[in-house]
Scaffold this active site. Structure first.
Site, mmCIF file in Angstrom:
data_model
loop_
_atom_site.group_PDB
_atom_site.id
_atom_site.type_symbol
_atom_site.label_atom_id
_atom_site.label_comp_id
_atom_site.label_asym_id
_atom_site.label_seq_id
_atom_site.Cartn_x
_atom_site.Cartn_y
_atom_site.Cartn_z
ATOM 1 N N HIS A 187 20.810 4.191 38.509
ATOM 2 C CA HIS A 187 19.824 5.199 38.095
ATOM 3 C C HIS A 187 18.419 4.707 38.442
ATOM 4 O O HIS A 187 18.074 3.549 38.174
ATOM 5 C CB HIS A 187 19.933 5.466 36.593
ATOM 6 C CG HIS A 187 19.189 6.690 36.169
ATOM 7 N ND1 HIS A 187 17.818 6.706 35.994
ATOM 8 C CD2 HIS A 187 19.601 7.954 35.913
ATOM 9 C CE1 HIS A 187 17.438 7.922 35.631
ATOM 10 N NE2 HIS A 187 18.501 8.700 35.581
ATOM 11 N N GLU A 234 15.509 5.175 37.149
ATOM 12 C CA GLU A 234 14.662 4.661 36.064
ATOM 13 C C GLU A 234 15.051 3.226 35.707
ATOM 14 O O GLU A 234 14.188 2.354 35.547
ATOM 15 C CB GLU A 234 14.792 5.550 34.816
ATOM 16 C CG GLU A 234 13.917 5.057 33.674
ATOM 17 C CD GLU A 234 14.307 5.635 32.327
ATOM 18 O OE1 GLU A 234 14.560 6.842 32.251
ATOM 19 O OE2 GLU A 234 14.357 4.859 31.355
HETATM 20 S S1 SF4 Z 1 10.112 12.656 27.969
HETATM 21 FE FE1 SF4 Z 1 10.093 11.104 29.613
HETATM 22 S S2 SF4 Z 1 11.607 9.596 28.966
HETATM 23 FE FE2 SF4 Z 1 12.012 11.442 27.784
HETATM 24 S S3 SF4 Z 1 13.573 12.552 28.962
HETATM 25 FE FE3 SF4 Z 1 11.548 13.306 29.588
HETATM 26 S S4 SF4 Z 1 11.008 12.108 31.397
HETATM 27 FE FE4 SF4 Z 1 12.658 11.008 30.347
#
Ligand code: SF4
Length: 286
Positions: A128, A130
């Protein structure tokens, strides 16, 4: 007619996706040329298609090799590692950072923990973006995907855990329990994002009161996959990426159907699902 109940608060674009989307759209309005993305900005094919219609698309290898000065390059919501930022700036791109601030905060925590002498372990998915980007800010950080991975780690003097922001909270709790056994000093700094947590809770509550659930979201969207897992514990659940995939036969025995959506799902797609399902005859009337 089938009654449709949708998640009222946590369905569709989360704050991080909204922010990234707005930045990419604004960039496209400010330039005649294409706006390049560091990768699939959000894990949702219909949303990516809409961005493409505005001239916002994933960068190709050819884009990165050609003349780049002044072109706009957007770092996706999942974040990118420091090498990606350095390379883009070195090539003369106008870099826009659309990393979700919650992800940025996790990256900073990872760096700080390593500076404090901890072996950093991130619970998430190895492939992933991230997870990979967050660990790229550390020198020795590891990604684990399961409690089995946690138990297989060597023993460390100082160990700290963080989490990909979209994992299932219950899974993370299990992993933390296993990690505690792998170090003299253990610190839990994992932070599943609030949107993800609330969406999982809301989806489960809804799934418990309906006959079937539809989860709308990308097939490779981590938070959507967790919503599917949560809903499946309560009732038959159908995961679709696009409303075009819906089949009337799925709901032949359903009087009440719930609809939830992942964090990168457009409202227009949610509305199309609601329109389709609510137009079906209920089993009693059929
Ligand atoms: S707020 Fe940020 S961390 Fe949470 S799901 Fe959305 S993109 Fe991902």
């Amino acid at each position: 007619m089938v009654e449709v109940r949708r998640a009222q608060t946590y369905a569709g674009f989360c704050g991080g996706v909204k922010r990234a989307w707005n930045r990419a759209v604004k960039a496209s309005q400010a330039t005649d040329g294409p706006v390049l993305l560091s990768g699939k900005m959000i894990h949702n094919t219909p949303a990516m298609r809409e961005l493409a219609s505005m001239g916002v698309r994933e960068a190709t290898a050819a884009d990165l090799e050609g003349e780049t000065t002044g072109q706009t390059y957007v770092m996706r919501a999942h974040g990118e590692g420091p090498a990606a930022f350095e390379a883009a700036r070195a090539r003369g791109f106008n870099v826009i950072d659309a990393t979700c601030p919650i992800v940025t905060a996790v990256q900073k925590i990872a760096v700080q923990l390593e500076e404090d002498g901890f072996q950093v372990v991130l619970f998430g998915h190895r492939d992933h973006p991230e997870a990979r980007a967050t660990v790229a800010y550390t020198k020795r950080g590891l990604i684990i995907e399961s409690t089995e991975d946690a138990r297989a780690l060597p023993y460390y003097p100082k160990l700290a855990s963080i989490a990909q922001t979209t994992v299932l909270q219950a899974d993370y709790v299990d992993v933390v329990a296993a990690l505690r056994e792998r170090a003299d000093v253990f610190e839990d700094r994992g932070r599943v994002c609030g949107w993800t947590l609330h969406a999982q809770d809301e989806a489960l509550a809804l799934a418990r009161e309906v006959d079937a659930m539809v989860v709308v979201g990308g097939r490779d969207s981590s938070n959507t996959i967790q919503l599917v897992r949560v809903c499946e514990t309560a009732c038959p659940t159908f995961h679709i990426e696009s409303p075009d995939e819906l089949q009337a036969g799925w709901f032949a025995a359903s009087s009440v159907v719930g609809v939830v959506a992942g964090a990168s799902t457009r409202e227009v797609d949610i509305q199309r699902v609601i329109a389709f399902v609510s137009a079906l005859p209920s089993p009693v009337a059929a």
